[in-house]
Design a protein around this motif. Structure first.
Motif, mmCIF file in Angstrom:
data_model
loop_
_atom_site.group_PDB
_atom_site.id
_atom_site.type_symbol
_atom_site.label_atom_id
_atom_site.label_comp_id
_atom_site.label_asym_id
_atom_site.label_seq_id
_atom_site.Cartn_x
_atom_site.Cartn_y
_atom_site.Cartn_z
ATOM 1 N N SER A 107 43.518 15.475 -65.922
ATOM 2 C CA SER A 107 43.350 16.405 -64.818
ATOM 3 C C SER A 107 42.219 15.920 -63.941
ATOM 4 C CB SER A 107 43.034 17.802 -65.348
ATOM 5 O OG SER A 107 41.862 17.766 -66.115
ATOM 6 N N THR A 108 42.081 16.558 -62.791
ATOM 7 C CA THR A 108 41.014 16.167 -61.890
ATOM 8 C C THR A 108 39.677 16.565 -62.464
ATOM 9 O OG1 THR A 108 41.266 18.245 -60.722
ATOM 10 C CG2 THR A 108 42.432 16.344 -59.816
ATOM 11 N N ILE A 109 38.648 15.762 -62.145
ATOM 12 C CA ILE A 109 37.279 16.090 -62.513
ATOM 13 C C ILE A 109 36.673 16.745 -61.281
ATOM 14 C CG2 ILE A 109 35.114 15.164 -63.380
ATOM 15 C CD1 ILE A 109 36.675 12.684 -64.242
ATOM 16 N N TRP B 59 28.900 1.501 -74.799
ATOM 17 C CA TRP B 59 28.702 1.711 -73.371
ATOM 18 C C TRP B 59 28.618 3.198 -73.066
ATOM 19 C CZ3 TRP B 59 28.168 -2.388 -70.016
ATOM 20 C CH2 TRP B 59 28.529 -3.653 -70.495
ATOM 21 N N LEU B 60 27.631 3.567 -72.271
ATOM 22 C CA LEU B 60 27.564 4.920 -71.709
ATOM 23 C C LEU B 60 27.854 4.793 -70.221
ATOM 24 C CD1 LEU B 60 26.992 7.935 -71.677
ATOM 25 C CD2 LEU B 60 24.540 7.412 -71.528
ATOM 26 N N VAL B 61 28.952 5.398 -69.787
ATOM 27 C CA VAL B 61 29.371 5.319 -68.385
ATOM 28 C C VAL B 61 29.462 6.735 -67.833
ATOM 29 C CG1 VAL B 61 31.132 4.526 -66.773
ATOM 30 C CG2 VAL B 61 30.683 3.213 -68.861
ATOM 31 N N VAL B 62 28.895 6.942 -66.659
ATOM 32 C CA VAL B 62 29.003 8.230 -65.965
ATOM 33 C C VAL B 62 29.965 8.042 -64.799
ATOM 34 C CG1 VAL B 62 27.783 10.077 -64.771
ATOM 35 C CG2 VAL B 62 26.646 8.838 -66.634
ATOM 36 N N TRP B 63 31.206 8.495 -64.985
ATOM 37 C CA TRP B 63 32.240 8.310 -63.964
ATOM 38 C C TRP B 63 32.069 9.322 -62.836
ATOM 39 C CZ3 TRP B 63 34.792 3.975 -64.580
ATOM 40 C CH2 TRP B 63 35.028 3.470 -65.849
ATOM 41 N N TRP C 298 18.151 6.963 -70.058
ATOM 42 C CA TRP C 298 18.104 5.895 -69.054
ATOM 43 C C TRP C 298 18.932 6.265 -67.825
ATOM 44 C CZ3 TRP C 298 14.643 4.396 -72.176
ATOM 45 C CH2 TRP C 298 13.983 3.187 -72.058
ATOM 46 N N ILE C 299 19.821 7.272 -67.975
ATOM 47 C CA ILE C 299 20.644 7.743 -66.857
ATOM 48 C C ILE C 299 19.819 8.716 -66.016
ATOM 49 C CG2 ILE C 299 22.708 9.023 -66.224
ATOM 50 C CD1 ILE C 299 23.383 6.357 -67.464
ATOM 51 N N PRO C 300 19.737 8.513 -64.695
ATOM 52 C CA PRO C 300 18.919 9.413 -63.872
ATOM 53 C C PRO C 300 19.351 10.868 -63.938
ATOM 54 C CG PRO C 300 19.478 7.421 -62.643
ATOM 55 C CD PRO C 300 20.281 7.395 -63.910
ATOM 56 N N ASN C 301 20.675 11.120 -63.892
ATOM 57 C CA ASN C 301 21.160 12.501 -63.868
ATOM 58 C C ASN C 301 22.565 12.532 -64.455
ATOM 59 O OD1 ASN C 301 21.910 15.122 -63.382
ATOM 60 N ND2 ASN C 301 21.636 15.044 -61.157
ATOM 61 N N LEU C 302 22.705 13.036 -65.664
ATOM 62 C CA LEU C 302 23.996 13.059 -66.333
ATOM 63 C C LEU C 302 24.994 13.989 -65.653
ATOM 64 C CD1 LEU C 302 22.786 13.054 -70.062
ATOM 65 C CD2 LEU C 302 24.056 11.228 -68.910
ATOM 66 N N ARG C 303 24.524 14.841 -64.765
ATOM 67 C CA ARG C 303 25.409 15.773 -64.068
ATOM 68 C C ARG C 303 26.067 15.151 -62.839
ATOM 69 N NH1 ARG C 303 21.845 21.406 -64.145
ATOM 70 N NH2 ARG C 303 21.666 21.570 -66.445
ATOM 71 N N MET C 304 25.766 13.893 -62.553
ATOM 72 C CA MET C 304 26.352 13.231 -61.389
ATOM 73 C C MET C 304 27.828 12.898 -61.578
ATOM 74 S SD MET C 304 24.490 12.788 -58.673
ATOM 75 C CE MET C 304 25.127 11.312 -57.869
ATOM 76 N N GLY C 305 28.338 13.019 -62.780
ATOM 77 C CA GLY C 305 29.742 12.715 -63.037
ATOM 78 C C GLY C 305 30.098 13.075 -64.461
#
Length: 333
Positions: free
Chosen positions: A2-4, A175-179, A269-276
């Protein structure tokens, strides 16, 4: 899939371009064996060959002004990075007589084409992780070549690599990826279609592979997938390299604490996990370790739940998913 929010996944794009449903079925089959397509956001590129991203490399300065003193003007600095797409293609052929035997030629052809779709799926996942345009310019640049140096600080996109301390050629990476549209996403060329394009070439005369002089009637289908990867902000990917794939001999509890420390470090290390949408990816060996930690409750940060009918292991609420394309690696230095 589904869409994010308002961000489109591959299945969403496919539904827009083929109301008849055939492409939808193909995308569903891709998703069955490649969990990363559940999460990957796709956007149309701004170039016929891919996407050009303007990346901010420096912020303007701000000054605490004193009375009767001026403020020196300043500006931010940027660079432009081009991410290219590759063209992945396949032809599926089937004997016409065989396809017509069961009375439902279209469904039989799709079932026979499944092997070709799976091959394209596996090739895409492999290039997504390890694709290197320096050695294979016809493909697209994957994750590993972008994040190949342990804690390097001078090269673009390569200072988010953590060292798990393993050695030899039996380590692997997590890998930690923030899509997201402003972080990391898949791309397809400007003016083209998202996902796999399928063209039914109909009935054609085929040649016997063992005897090229022998001819017979068959059906041919052409599949094409123009795809690439755009890293708009390198800070939203973290690689934990040199992670030992063997279960630690010190016991599950100690091992769970060690892995939890690394995953927590990657998150910070991720600036903002809420970005995606943040997701951890690893191979089957490491995924087994994390599943065992969630099952035996040796570490409270690893949990298992069942969202949408799928059993899922998480770390502090972030899913941990298996990607078979992530292989055993020689330890980075």
């Amino acid at each position: 899939m589904s869409t994010i929010g308002t961000k489109l996944t591959l299945a969403d794009w496919a539904k827009r371009i083929d109301p008849g449903g055939k492409v939808d079925k193909i995308v569903e089959m891709l998703n069955e064996t490649n969990e990363i397509l559940d999460d990957m956001v796709w956007l149309e590129g701004n170039l016929p060959t891919g996407h050009r991203t303007t990346i901010r490399t420096g912020l303007p300065s701000a000054t605490w002004r004193k009375l009767n003193y001026g403020v020196q003007p300043s500006k931010s600095t940027t660079i432009q990075v081009d991410d290219t797409c590759g063209m992945l293609e396949a032809y599926a052929e089937v004997d016409k007589k065989l396809a017509d035997l069961n009375g439902n030629t279209a469904e039989f052809r799709l079932s026979e084409d499944r092997a070709f779709i799976e091959a394209m799926n596996q090739e895409f996942a492999d290039i997504l992780i390890y694709g290197d345009t320096d050695t294979n310019p016809e493909k697209f640049l994957g994750l590993a070549p972008r994040y190949s140096d342990i804690l390097a600080t001078t090269s673009y996109g390569k200072n988010n690599v953590l060292n798990a301390g393993g050695s030899g050629d039996d380590t692997s990476s997590i890998w930690l990826v923030v899509w997201g549209p402003n972080t990391v996403h898949g791309i397809f060329p400007k003016g083209s279609k998202a996902g796999i394009e399928t063209q039914d070439l109909g009935e054609v005369t085929l040649e016997d592979s063992a005897n090229p002089a022998g001819k017979y009637q068959g059906y041919r289908t052409h599949y094409k997938w123009e795809c690439g990867l755009c890293v708009r902000d390198w800070r939203y990917i973290v690689r934990i390299a040199n992670f030992e794939t063997a279960i630690a001999t010190t016991g599950a509890t100690t091992h769970g604490v060690a892995s939890a420390n690394l995953l927590a470090q990657a998150m910070n290390w991720i600036p903002n996990l809420r970005m995606g949408r943040p997701v951890f990816y690893c191979n089957k060996y490491l995924k087994t370790q994390f599943d065992q930690l969630a099952i035996n409750k040796s570490n409270a940060f690893y949990t298992a739940n069942d969202p949408f009918g799928r059993l899922q292991t998480n770390f502090m609420g972030i899913p941990i998913k298996k990607v078979d394309a992530i292989t055993l690696e020689t330890a980075l230095s």
